[in-house]
Design a protein around this motif. Structure first.
Motif, short mmCIF file in Angstrom:
data_model
loop_
_atom_site.label_atom_id
_atom_site.label_comp_id
_atom_site.label_asym_id
_atom_site.label_seq_id
_atom_site.Cartn_x
_atom_site.Cartn_y
_atom_site.Cartn_z
N GLU A 30 50.21 -45.52 -32.59
CA GLU A 30 50.35 -45.60 -34.05
C GLU A 30 51.06 -44.35 -34.57
N ILE A 31 50.75 -43.22 -33.97
CA ILE A 31 51.44 -41.97 -34.37
C ILE A 31 52.91 -42.02 -33.95
N CYS A 52 48.50 -39.83 -40.81
CA CYS A 52 47.78 -40.15 -39.57
C CYS A 52 46.53 -39.30 -39.34
N GLN A 112 43.36 -39.90 -39.61
CA GLN A 112 42.32 -40.59 -38.82
C GLN A 112 42.69 -40.65 -37.35
N ARG A 113 43.97 -40.89 -37.09
CA ARG A 113 44.43 -40.99 -35.70
C ARG A 113 44.37 -39.63 -35.01
N LYS A 134 45.22 -45.99 -28.63
CA LYS A 134 45.89 -46.71 -29.72
C LYS A 134 46.50 -45.71 -30.70
N ALA A 135 45.77 -44.61 -30.96
CA ALA A 135 46.23 -43.60 -31.92
C ALA A 135 47.58 -43.02 -31.51
N GLU A 139 40.35 -46.17 -28.97
CA GLU A 139 40.79 -45.56 -30.23
C GLU A 139 41.84 -44.48 -29.99
N GLU A 140 41.58 -43.59 -29.02
CA GLU A 140 42.46 -42.42 -28.84
C GLU A 140 43.79 -42.81 -28.19
#
Ligand code: ATP
Ligand code: MG
Ligand code: MG
Ligand code: MG
Length: 434
Positions: free
Chosen positions: A135-136, A258, A260-261, A131-132, A128-129
């Motif tokens: 995405e950011i 962003c 959630q990210r 991928k974040a 998750e972290e």
């Protein structure tokens, strides 16, 4: 895949097909859970062994972690499930079985070295972290492009294979181009300037730059993403305004889209959009302040470039984004214009994050004779830059611009330790693959 439902959209009562990776299987005896992970999140799949088809249970619980499966079933409310819902499966398809031995644990329970992570980015970005971050990064580039559009810029793309370099010969990667020597471009500088005299007037580019950096550092890559801006009829102060606008827009985009990210990265509570004008210090003030911190063994004098420890000491002192203006002409590139009333003083500027340099820019030398002189003083042969200099004879307006390191923006915004964390497949002295 037709009719696929993202796990985050699964509502109680729905008949769904969810698809993704097997995050975890927990067998509690009579009952067992499979956690399925997709782009949108995770969902629990429940197996009640006595009540379900034996083959279905066997498939669901026998599949290795990180295999790709699809599950068709009914979504039920379940307050004890992590997302308050679970899927009761009717059928399971194993789409791609994963090895039992993985080079990297995507659940993040076992830490991995950066080099292992970079060798296995596919698995690394299941976290998750991680991928974040990307995405950011995508949101930053989206916001930046949007800000440029608001500033009235046209997006351009300039060549990456070139005959000559800009910043002297030292940091170029040579290549062979149909038997001739050529280079990977280290900056779009000359090409974006050429567009200033065109009908476009104000341009930006997001593209790769290639630099054969001599040293391995946490903030240098050999292939980086440069965010470049150039505008006709701008002086250096207007270029600085544009720089501030674009960087703030990047932060605003991330804050807005962003959350959630940022939470996945554990920085949502501390994330701040820079407010107010970035302080503008002259180079002279900067070296005085660095000297006053007492952090350097040797005092800086006029004409010195700022050493890394000096940048850091000043960054801590200032504590926010800031500009350094009015550099000595001798340490800024020849294509930067000097102040009209002082030839020793350049209109070049750097924009700094407290941790490091993010941007260099300035007003450009648009007067043909001065420009050609600059090439000569730099030890470059003006004739090999003829394609560039001659356009300055046909009506080149005064102009200014800058280049911003994309990865450095990501890195400083998210507090990453190493610039390599901000690139999917970094290129450095040790790394040419993947
Ligand atoms: P530095 O002093 O940190 O080496 P620079 O002054 O050589 O940077 P510029 O030529 O001014 O770099 O390029 C503009 C921006 O591009 C820099 O401010 C930085 O954000 C980014 N940049 C430059 N070189 C690299 C690199 N090797 N890797 C990543 N980003 C870079
Ligand atoms: Mg450099
Ligand atoms: Mg520099
Ligand atoms: Mg610079």
């Amino acid at each position: 895949m037709q009719n696929r439902t993202y796990t985050a959209d699964a509502e109680p009562g729905d008949a769904v097909t969810v698809a993704g990776w097997v995050h975890e299987v927990r067998d509690l005896g009579g009952i067992a859970f499979l956690i399925l992970r997709d782009k949108s999140g995770k969902i629990q799949v429940k197996f009640e062994k006595d009540e379900m088809d034996e083959e279905l249970v066997e498939t669901g619980l026998g599949v290795h972690r990180e295999s790709v499966i699809s599950v068709t079933g009914e979504v039920k409310e379940e307050p004890r499930a992590p997302t308050d819902v679970e899927v009761v499966p009717e059928s399971i398809d194993v789409l791609a079985e994963a090895d039992t031995e993985l080079p990297l644990d995507p659940s993040g329970k076992v830490d991995a070295e950066l080099s292992t992570r970079l060798d296995n980015r596919t698995l690394d970005l299941r976290k998750e972290e991680v991928k974040a971050v990307f995405e950011i990064r995508a949101e930053i580039l989206r916001s930046v492009r949007n800000a440029f559009r608001e500033l009235g810029c046209t997006e351009i793309n300039t060549p990456k294979i070139v005959a000559t370099g800009t910043e002297g010969g030292t940091e170029l990667f040579p290549i062979t181009y149909f038997g001739e020597e050529a280079f990977m471009n280290q900056s779009p500088q000359l090409f974006k300037q050429l567009m200033i005299g065109s009908g476009l007037e104000r341009v930006f580019e997001v593209g790769p730059i290639f630099r054969a950096e001599e040293h391995n550092t946490p903030r240098h890559l050999n292939e980086a993403t440069s965010i470049d801006f150039e505008s006709a009829f701008f002086d250096h102060t207007e270029a600085m305004d544009a720089c501030e606008y674009v960087v703030k827009a990047a932060y605003e985009g991330v804050a807005e889209n962003c959350q959630q990210r940022l939470e996945a990265l554990g920085i949502a509570d501390d994330f701040e959009v820079p407010e107010g004008e970035f302080p503008r210090l002259t180079y002279e003030e900067a070296i005085e302040r660095i000297n006053a911190t007492g952090e350097l063994d040797e005092q800086l004098v006029w004409g010195d470039d700022l050493p890394t420890e000096g940048e850091r000491a000043l960054g801590e002192d200032v504590g926010e984004h800031y500009f350094i203006t009015d550099w000595p002409s001798e340490i800024k590139p020849f294509y930067i214009k000097d102040h009209d009333d002082d030839e020793q003083l350049s209109t070049g500027f750097d924009m700094m994050h407290p941790r490091m340099e993010l941007v260099s820019g300035g007003q450009r030398e648009h007067r043909y004779e001065h420009l050609v002189e600059g090439f000569e003083q730099q030890g470059l042969d003006p004739e090999s830059f003829d394609y560039y200099t001659k356009m300055f004879k046909y009506g080149m307006p005064p102009h200014a611009g800058w280049g911003l390191g994309g990865e450095r923006l990501v890195m400083t915004m998210l507090g990453l330790d190493n610039i390599r964390e901000a690139v999917l497949f970094p290129r450095d002295r040790q790394r040419l693959s993947p």
